[in-house]
Design an enzyme around this catalytic site. Structure first.
Site, short mmCIF file in Angstrom:
data_model
loop_
_atom_site.label_atom_id
_atom_site.label_comp_id
_atom_site.label_asym_id
_atom_site.label_seq_id
_atom_site.Cartn_x
_atom_site.Cartn_y
_atom_site.Cartn_z
N TYR A 184 -9.74 1.31 -3.08
CA TYR A 184 -11.04 1.75 -2.59
C TYR A 184 -11.49 3.03 -3.29
CZ TYR A 184 -9.01 5.59 0.15
OH TYR A 184 -8.39 6.76 0.51
N ARG B 125 -11.96 5.00 -12.01
CA ARG B 125 -10.72 5.12 -11.22
C ARG B 125 -10.48 3.88 -10.37
NH1 ARG B 125 -10.06 10.22 -7.26
NH2 ARG B 125 -11.50 8.99 -6.00
N LYS C 204 -5.44 4.50 -5.69
CA LYS C 204 -6.19 4.74 -4.44
C LYS C 204 -6.13 3.46 -3.61
CE LYS C 204 -10.22 7.42 -2.98
NZ LYS C 204 -9.47 8.23 -2.03
N GLU D 288 -0.19 17.16 -2.74
CA GLU D 288 -1.63 17.20 -2.45
C GLU D 288 -1.81 17.12 -0.94
OE1 GLU D 288 -3.63 13.67 -3.95
OE2 GLU D 288 -1.94 12.40 -3.42
N LEU E 92 -3.18 11.74 -6.46
CA LEU E 92 -4.41 11.07 -6.90
C LEU E 92 -5.15 12.00 -7.85
CD1 LEU E 92 -6.17 8.48 -6.29
CD2 LEU E 92 -7.57 10.02 -4.93
N1 PDD Z 1 -9.86 10.81 -0.36
N2 PDD Z 1 -5.90 12.89 -2.76
C1 PDD Z 1 -5.97 11.86 -1.88
C2 PDD Z 1 -4.69 11.29 -1.37
C3 PDD Z 1 -7.23 11.36 -1.46
O1 PDD Z 1 -7.28 10.33 -0.60
C4 PDD Z 1 -8.41 11.97 -1.95
C5 PDD Z 1 -9.77 11.49 -1.55
C6 PDD Z 1 -8.29 13.04 -2.86
C7 PDD Z 1 -9.50 13.70 -3.47
O2 PDD Z 1 -10.14 12.83 -4.37
P1 PDD Z 1 -11.70 12.90 -4.66
O3 PDD Z 1 -12.00 14.29 -5.05
O4 PDD Z 1 -11.88 11.93 -5.75
O5 PDD Z 1 -12.42 12.51 -3.39
C8 PDD Z 1 -7.03 13.46 -3.25
C9 PDD Z 1 -11.12 10.21 0.10
C10 PDD Z 1 -12.23 11.18 0.22
C11 PDD Z 1 -10.84 9.44 1.36
O6 PDD Z 1 -9.82 8.76 1.39
O7 PDD Z 1 -11.63 9.47 2.29
#
Ligand code: PDD
Length: 275
Positions: free
Chosen positions: A32, A51, A144, A176, A200
């Site tokens: 996703y 991605r 993801k 993270e 991620l």
């Molecule tokens: N999550 N690390 C993880 C495990 C994440 O699930 C996310 C984002 C990030 C940050 O990635 P980005 O900057 O591309 O949003 C880092 C989304 C927002 C979610 O699962 O809702």
């Protein structure tokens, strides 16, 4: 107004369009993206789509529509939603088939939702905090994936302690957050965990790297320990939905005297200009 999409049809969010045998529902067998749209413009859309296809390839999921076709569907949903500021959720799964662990020979399913977002600029009177939590996820966190059980359990623990996020620790180092990347500031330099299979590659993280470079703020990608994080001058986390979020508490340790630090402020201001 339509706020959702499933396999070519635009629908409303509450329409029951997904069959029980959908593999996302049965196995979490999919990937996703969460994309934020500011004033009708999806933020870093190409990076999100790239991605998404990389995540799909990593789980051997062959997406039958190409990136441009998917982008067209995304733009269509944005227009059909009637919203100009929204969070767009895109999910690709291994399709609909009777429950069997082996891959089916069916096409994939693509679903999307479009929902208005609420910008979170700060949290409570004391500001946002995080709790430290063991990273109990698998080895392939660069994907993801829809499988988020360890993430939601850790986030729920953080919430029950009154914190915004859980910062995950693997082999004594910060990886993270459960849904965010983590940055510390030391002596006016930004430090963040290097990319590996264990985190991620955040799109907001990518934006922060580019902003820091433009602003001449050193950004070092290296591992750091929870102790280093607690002793840092500033701490912030990033994600599509939190954007740049200053953190003032790590469990009961106060960071940055509970005030937004200079580096965090600059990164936040420059990020806001790119939206
Ligand atoms: N999550 N690390 C993880 C495990 C994440 O699930 C996310 C984002 C990030 C940050 O990635 P980005 O900057 O591309 O949003 C880092 C989304 C927002 C979610 O699962 O809702």
């Amino acid at each position: 107004m339509f706020s959702a999409y499933f396999n070519g049809a635009f629908v409303t969010c509450d329409e029951p369009v997904i069959p029980i045998d959908e593999r996302g529902h049965q196995f979490g067998d999919g990937v996703y993206e969460v994309i934020r749209v500011y004033n009708g413009q999806p933020f870093m859309l190409d990076e999100h789509i790239e991605r998404l296809y990389q995540s799909a390839a990593a789980i051997k999921l062959c997406v039958d529509s190409d990136q441009d076709t998917l982008k067209d569907s995304i733009w269509n949903l944005i227009h059909k939603s009637g919203l100009s500021s929204l969070d767009l959720y895109v999910q690709i799964t291994r399709g609909i088939a009777p429950r069997n662990h082996l891959f089916p020979e069916r096409p994939v399913s693509i679903s999307m939702t479009a929902k208005p977002f609420r910008h979170i600029s700060s949290v409570g009177e004391k500001g946002a905090g995080v709790t430290l939590h063991p990273d109990e996820r698998w080895e392939n966190c660069y994907i993801k994936s829809l499988n988020l059980l360890p993430n939601i359990l850790a986030k729920q623990t953080a919430h029950e302690k009154g914190f915004l996020e859980a910062v995950l620790v693997r082999n004594g180092k910060v990886t993270e957050g459960t849904s965010s990347n983590v940055f510390i500031v030391q002596d006016s330099s930004i430090i963040t965990t290097p990319l590996s299979k264990h985190i991620l590659s955040g799109i907001t993280r990518m934006a922060v790297k580019s902003i820091a470079e433009d602003a001449g703020i050193p950004l070092i990608e290296r591992h750091f320990s929870p102790e280093e994080m607690i002793q840092s001058d500033e701490l912030f986390i990033t994600s599509t939905t939190l954007e740049i979020m200053p953190i003032y508490w790590v469990d009961n340790h106060l960071i940055s005297e509970g005030k937004k630090g200079t580096v965090t402020r600059v990164i936040q201001e420059l990020f806001d200009r790119r939206k």
